[in-house]
Design a protein around this motif. Structure first.
Motif, PDB file in Angstrom:
ATOM      1  N   ASN A  10      22.643 101.034  20.198  1.00 49.18           N
ATOM      2  CA  ASN A  10      23.504 101.270  21.366  1.00 49.18           C
ATOM      3  C   ASN A  10      23.197 100.361  22.552  1.00 49.18           C
ATOM      4  O   ASN A  10      23.896 100.416  23.576  1.00 49.18           O
ATOM      5  CB  ASN A  10      23.394 102.724  21.818  1.00 49.18           C
ATOM      6  CG  ASN A  10      23.952 103.698  20.801  1.00 49.18           C
ATOM      7  OD1 ASN A  10      24.784 103.328  19.973  1.00 49.18           O
ATOM      8  ND2 ASN A  10      23.493 104.942  20.844  1.00 49.18           N
ATOM      9  N   PHE A  11      22.164  99.525  22.420  1.00 46.86           N
ATOM     10  CA  PHE A  11      21.721  98.712  23.556  1.00 46.86           C
ATOM     11  C   PHE A  11      22.168  97.263  23.391  1.00 46.86           C
ATOM     12  O   PHE A  11      22.032  96.671  22.317  1.00 46.86           O
ATOM     13  CB  PHE A  11      20.197  98.769  23.668  1.00 46.86           C
ATOM     14  CG  PHE A  11      19.635  97.996  24.835  1.00 46.86           C
ATOM     15  CD1 PHE A  11      19.737  98.489  26.121  1.00 46.86           C
ATOM     16  CD2 PHE A  11      18.999  96.772  24.640  1.00 46.86           C
ATOM     17  CE1 PHE A  11      19.220  97.782  27.205  1.00 46.86           C
ATOM     18  CE2 PHE A  11      18.479  96.061  25.708  1.00 46.86           C
ATOM     19  CZ  PHE A  11      18.594  96.568  26.994  1.00 46.86           C
ATOM     20  N   ASP A  12      22.696  96.701  24.447  1.00 42.41           N
ATOM     21  CA  ASP A  12      23.107  95.293  24.453  1.00 42.41           C
ATOM     22  C   ASP A  12      22.058  94.482  25.206  1.00 42.41           C
ATOM     23  O   ASP A  12      21.988  94.546  26.436  1.00 42.41           O
ATOM     24  CB  ASP A  12      24.465  95.140  25.122  1.00 42.41           C
ATOM     25  CG  ASP A  12      24.917  93.676  25.200  1.00 42.41           C
ATOM     26  OD1 ASP A  12      24.237  92.813  24.604  1.00 42.41           O
ATOM     27  OD2 ASP A  12      25.938  93.416  25.863  1.00 42.41           O
ATOM     28  N   PRO A  13      21.225  93.702  24.507  1.00 43.39           N
ATOM     29  CA  PRO A  13      20.170  92.940  25.186  1.00 43.39           C
ATOM     30  C   PRO A  13      20.707  91.821  26.065  1.00 43.39           C
ATOM     31  O   PRO A  13      19.954  91.243  26.853  1.00 43.39           O
ATOM     32  CB  PRO A  13      19.341  92.383  24.025  1.00 43.39           C
ATOM     33  CG  PRO A  13      20.306  92.295  22.893  1.00 43.39           C
ATOM     34  CD  PRO A  13      21.221  93.472  23.054  1.00 43.39           C
ATOM     35  N   VAL A  16      23.748  94.695  30.803  1.00 50.48           N
ATOM     36  CA  VAL A  16      23.049  95.327  31.923  1.00 50.48           C
ATOM     37  C   VAL A  16      22.043  96.324  31.376  1.00 50.48           C
ATOM     38  O   VAL A  16      22.383  97.164  30.527  1.00 50.48           O
ATOM     39  CB  VAL A  16      24.055  96.039  32.853  1.00 50.48           C
ATOM     40  CG1 VAL A  16      23.321  96.723  33.999  1.00 50.48           C
ATOM     41  CG2 VAL A  16      25.061  95.021  33.383  1.00 50.48           C
ATOM     42  N   GLY A  17      20.809  96.249  31.853  1.00 40.06           N
ATOM     43  CA  GLY A  17      19.758  97.128  31.371  1.00 40.06           C
ATOM     44  C   GLY A  17      19.863  98.537  31.934  1.00 40.06           C
ATOM     45  O   GLY A  17      20.609  98.812  32.875  1.00 40.06           O
ATOM     46  N   THR A  18      19.086  99.425  31.338  1.00 40.08           N
ATOM     47  CA  THR A  18      19.042 100.818  31.766  1.00 40.08           C
ATOM     48  C   THR A  18      18.409 100.918  33.152  1.00 40.08           C
ATOM     49  O   THR A  18      17.326 100.380  33.389  1.00 40.08           O
ATOM     50  CB  THR A  18      18.236 101.656  30.762  1.00 40.08           C
ATOM     51  OG1 THR A  18      18.817 101.508  29.465  1.00 40.08           O
ATOM     52  CG2 THR A  18      18.221 103.123  31.159  1.00 40.08           C
ATOM     53  N   LYS A  19      19.072 101.607  34.063  1.00 45.46           N
ATOM     54  CA  LYS A  19      18.586 101.732  35.440  1.00 45.46           C
ATOM     55  C   LYS A  19      17.250 102.475  35.484  1.00 45.46           C
ATOM     56  O   LYS A  19      17.047 103.452  34.763  1.00 45.46           O
ATOM     57  CB  LYS A  19      19.628 102.471  36.293  1.00 45.46           C
ATOM     58  CG  LYS A  19      19.251 102.570  37.763  1.00 45.46           C
ATOM     59  CD  LYS A  19      20.338 103.297  38.553  1.00 45.46           C
ATOM     60  CE  LYS A  19      19.959 103.405  40.033  1.00 45.46           C
ATOM     61  NZ  LYS A  19      20.987 104.124  40.803  1.00 45.46           N
ATOM     62  N   LEU A  22      11.693 100.243  32.741  1.00 39.92           N
ATOM     63  CA  LEU A  22      10.973  98.978  32.711  1.00 39.92           C
ATOM     64  C   LEU A  22      11.729  97.964  31.864  1.00 39.92           C
ATOM     65  O   LEU A  22      12.062  98.224  30.703  1.00 39.92           O
ATOM     66  CB  LEU A  22       9.567  99.190  32.151  1.00 39.92           C
ATOM     67  CG  LEU A  22       8.636  97.977  32.218  1.00 39.92           C
ATOM     68  CD1 LEU A  22       8.307  97.632  33.679  1.00 39.92           C
ATOM     69  CD2 LEU A  22       7.345  98.231  31.436  1.00 39.92           C
ATOM     70  N   PHE A  23      12.051  96.813  32.433  1.00 40.16           N
ATOM     71  CA  PHE A  23      12.821  95.734  31.811  1.00 40.16           C
ATOM     72  C   PHE A  23      14.233  96.179  31.430  1.00 40.16           C
ATOM     73  O   PHE A  23      14.910  95.477  30.689  1.00 40.16           O
ATOM     74  CB  PHE A  23      12.094  95.172  30.585  1.00 40.16           C
ATOM     75  CG  PHE A  23      10.671  94.782  30.851  1.00 40.16           C
ATOM     76  CD1 PHE A  23      10.359  93.884  31.856  1.00 40.16           C
ATOM     77  CD2 PHE A  23       9.636  95.338  30.111  1.00 40.16           C
ATOM     78  CE1 PHE A  23       9.039  93.530  32.115  1.00 40.16           C
ATOM     79  CE2 PHE A  23       8.318  94.994  30.373  1.00 40.16           C
ATOM     80  CZ  PHE A  23       8.019  94.096  31.377  1.00 40.16           C
ATOM     81  N   GLY A  24      14.659  97.352  31.925  1.00 32.28           N
ATOM     82  CA  GLY A  24      15.980  97.858  31.582  1.00 32.28           C
ATOM     83  C   GLY A  24      16.098  98.349  30.155  1.00 32.28           C
ATOM     84  O   GLY A  24      17.206  98.584  29.660  1.00 32.28           O
ATOM     85  N   LEU A  25      14.981  98.508  29.456  1.00 33.86           N
ATOM     86  CA  LEU A  25      14.993  98.871  28.042  1.00 33.86           C
ATOM     87  C   LEU A  25      15.312 100.353  27.851  1.00 33.86           C
ATOM     88  O   LEU A  25      15.015 101.184  28.716  1.00 33.86           O
ATOM     89  CB  LEU A  25      13.645  98.533  27.402  1.00 33.86           C
ATOM     90  CG  LEU A  25      13.330  97.027  27.299  1.00 33.86           C
ATOM     91  CD1 LEU A  25      11.891  96.808  26.869  1.00 33.86           C
ATOM     92  CD2 LEU A  25      14.290  96.353  26.316  1.00 33.86           C
ATOM     93  N   GLN A  64      15.989  92.761  35.972  1.00 33.09           N
ATOM     94  CA  GLN A  64      16.775  91.541  36.094  1.00 33.09           C
ATOM     95  C   GLN A  64      16.264  90.415  35.184  1.00 33.09           C
ATOM     96  O   GLN A  64      16.857  89.343  35.148  1.00 33.09           O
ATOM     97  CB  GLN A  64      16.809  91.084  37.556  1.00 33.09           C
ATOM     98  CG  GLN A  64      15.456  90.856  38.210  1.00 33.09           C
ATOM     99  CD  GLN A  64      14.890  89.472  37.988  1.00 33.09           C
ATOM    100  OE1 GLN A  64      15.631  88.519  37.875  1.00 33.09           O
ATOM    101  NE2 GLN A  64      13.569  89.377  37.908  1.00 33.09           N
ATOM    102  N   LEU A  65      15.192  90.682  34.419  1.00 38.66           N
ATOM    103  CA  LEU A  65      14.701  89.684  33.474  1.00 38.66           C
ATOM    104  C   LEU A  65      15.626  89.583  32.268  1.00 38.66           C
ATOM    105  O   LEU A  65      16.162  90.592  31.800  1.00 38.66           O
ATOM    106  CB  LEU A  65      13.297  90.061  32.975  1.00 38.66           C
ATOM    107  CG  LEU A  65      12.096  89.524  33.750  1.00 38.66           C
ATOM    108  CD1 LEU A  65      12.044  90.142  35.140  1.00 38.66           C
ATOM    109  CD2 LEU A  65      10.808  89.811  32.997  1.00 38.66           C
TER     110      LEU A  65
END
Length: 353
Positions: A10-13, A16-19, A22-25, A64-65
Motif C-alpha cells: 500500500n506504500f508508494d516509495p 508522499v510519506g506517512t506523516k 520516521l522517513f515517512g515509512l 522529505q528524504l
C-alpha cells in the motif's frame, strides 16, 4: 497477506510519506526489522545545549528524504521504526541539565570555597540520574534485541549509547567499535560526572567483549587521552590531522579506509558523533570543531566496511542539535546519516538485497 506485506503493497516509495513517521515509512514496532531508540538526554554537555532536541529534529526532517538507494535494492522494505520520543527522559534531562550546568559554571569559576557545600552533592545526583538513563536504554535495547530486532540509538549527547553497547556486549563476545568523532571521549569522569558525554569510550572500554576501538576524525583531545590512545593496544586512532596530511601527500581515501577497516574484528558497532563531520554540516552541534570529514567521505567508509564483509551489530547517531527558529539544516543532515546507516546496517546483516 501479512501486515508487513500489506504495508509495503500500500506504500508508494516515490510519493508522499506517512506523516509523523520516521522517513515517512509505514512500518510499526511489529513490522519493522530495525528499531530506533530515541534518547533526548544531554545532562552533562559541557559547551552548547540542544542535543536533546536531536531526535525530534531528525524525525521532523526525515519524511522529505527520497528513499531510493542505488546500491541497495528496495532498502526501505526492511522497515525502520523509531519508538515514541520518551517525554519522561526529556523532562528528567531538562531538570538535571540545570543542576549540572550550575555545577560546571562553579568549576569554571575556580570552584570557590564559599559555594563548595552547595555543590558537594551534585556529582552523585547527576551520576545516579545518568545510571538510571543508562539502565532505561539497556532495558529497551535488550527487549527488542531479544525479539530478533536490529536496534540502533538516536541521541542526545554521546553518553546515551552506553546501555545499547552493554546489551550488545551480552550477546557478542568479540567485537570492535568504529567511532566517528571530533573528540576522543576517553576522559575519566569529566567534570566529575562518571557518565559524561566526554567519557563514553573510556567507560565502554570496561567491557572485555570489546576487543578494539578504532577512532576516526579525532582533532580535539587532551594529553591524557592521547597517552591512553597510544598506550592502550585496544585503541587505534586515525587523527584528522594525519588523515588530511596523508591526503595532501596523495594518499587515496580508499587506501585510508582499507587501513581503518583492517584494524577491526569481524563484528563492528558503529558510533557516530555528528561533530566528526565538518561543522558546516552540523553547525549547531554541542561542541563543533573545525576540520573533520565530509558526509560522503564518512558514508563511503561505512560502505567499504560492509563491502569488506564486516557485520554491523548496532549503531548510534548522537549530538545532532537543531538550529534556532526554523533552521532544520542539522536535522536534515542527521536524517540522511541515519537513513544511510540504517540501510547499511540491514545490508551487512543480509536484510537488504
Amino acid at each position: 497477506m501479512s501486515e508487513k506485506h500489506q504495508q509495503i503493497s500500500n506504500f508508494d516509495p516515490n510519493g508522499v510519506g506517512t506523516k509523523d513517521a520516521l522517513f515517512g515509512l509505514p512500518f510499526n514496532e511489529d513490522t519493522a526489522e530495525l528499531i530506533i531508540i530515541p534518547v533526548p538526554w544531554e545532562v552533562t554537555v559541557s559547551y552548547s545545549p540542544g542535543t536533546a532536541e536531536g531526535p525530534e529534529a531528525i524525525l521532523a526532517a526525515s519524511p522529505q528524504l527520497d528513499l531510493f538507494q542505488d546500491d541497495i535494492k528496495d532498502a526501505w522494505k526492511m522497515g525502520v521504526y523509531m519508538l515514541p520520543i520518551p517525554e519522561a527522559i526529556k523532562n528528567k534531562s531538562d531538570n538535571y541539565r540545570i543542576l549540572a550546568a550550575n555545577y560546571i559554571n562553579w568549576l569554571e569559576e575556580g570552584s570557590p570555597e564559599y559555594d563548595a557545600e552547595r555543590f558537594a552533592a551534585v556529582p552523585d545526583l547527576i551520576n545516579t540520574a545518568c545510571r538510571e538513563m543508562n539502565e532505561w536504554v539497556y532495558t529497551q535495547a535488550a527487549h527488542y534485541r531479544a525479539k530478533g530486532k536490529l536496534v540502533a540509538l538516536l541521541g542526545g549527547d554521546h553518553s546515551t549509547p552506553y546501555g545499547l553497547i552493554k546489551a550488545v556486549a551480552e550477546t557478542h563476545t568479540n567485537f570492535g567499535i568504529l567511532q566517528i568523532d571530533a573528540h576522543a571521549d576517553l576522559r575519566v569522569a569529566y567534570e566529575d560526572f562518571e557518565f559524561s558525554h566526554a567519557s563514553i569510550l573510556y567507560n565502554v572500554l570496561k567491557f572485555p567483549e570489546i576487543s578494539k576501538i578504532v577512532q576516526v576524525g579525532i582533532r580535539d583531545y587532551c594529553e591524557a587521552e592521547a597517552i591512553m590512545a597510544k598506550e592502550n593496544n585496544r585503541i587505534t586512532t586515525f587523527y584528522d590531522k594525519q588523515i588530511q596530511e596523508a591526503a595532501f601527500e596523495g594518499k587515496a581515501w580508499r587506501i585510508i579506509c582499507d587501513e581503518i577497516i583492517s584494524q577491526l574484528p569481524d563484528e563492528v558497532y558503529v558510533t557516530i558523533d555528528i561533530d566528526g563531520l565538518d561543522p558546516k554540516l552540523c553547525p549547531n552541534t554541542g561542541t563543533p570543531v573545525p576540520g573533520g570529514l565530509e558526509l560522503e567521505q564518512m558514508l563511503y567508509l561505512m560502505k567499504q566496511l560492509v563491502r569488506a564483509g564486516k557485520k554491523i551489530i548496532g549503531f548510534d547517531l548522537v549530538e545532532v542539535a537543531p538550529g534556532p527558529g526554523e533552521d532544520q539544516w542539522d536535522g536534515n543532515v542527521g536524517a540522511r546519516v541515519l537513513y544511510r546507516m540504517a540501510n547499511l546496517y540491514g545490508a551487512s546483516k543480509g536484510n537488504c538485497a
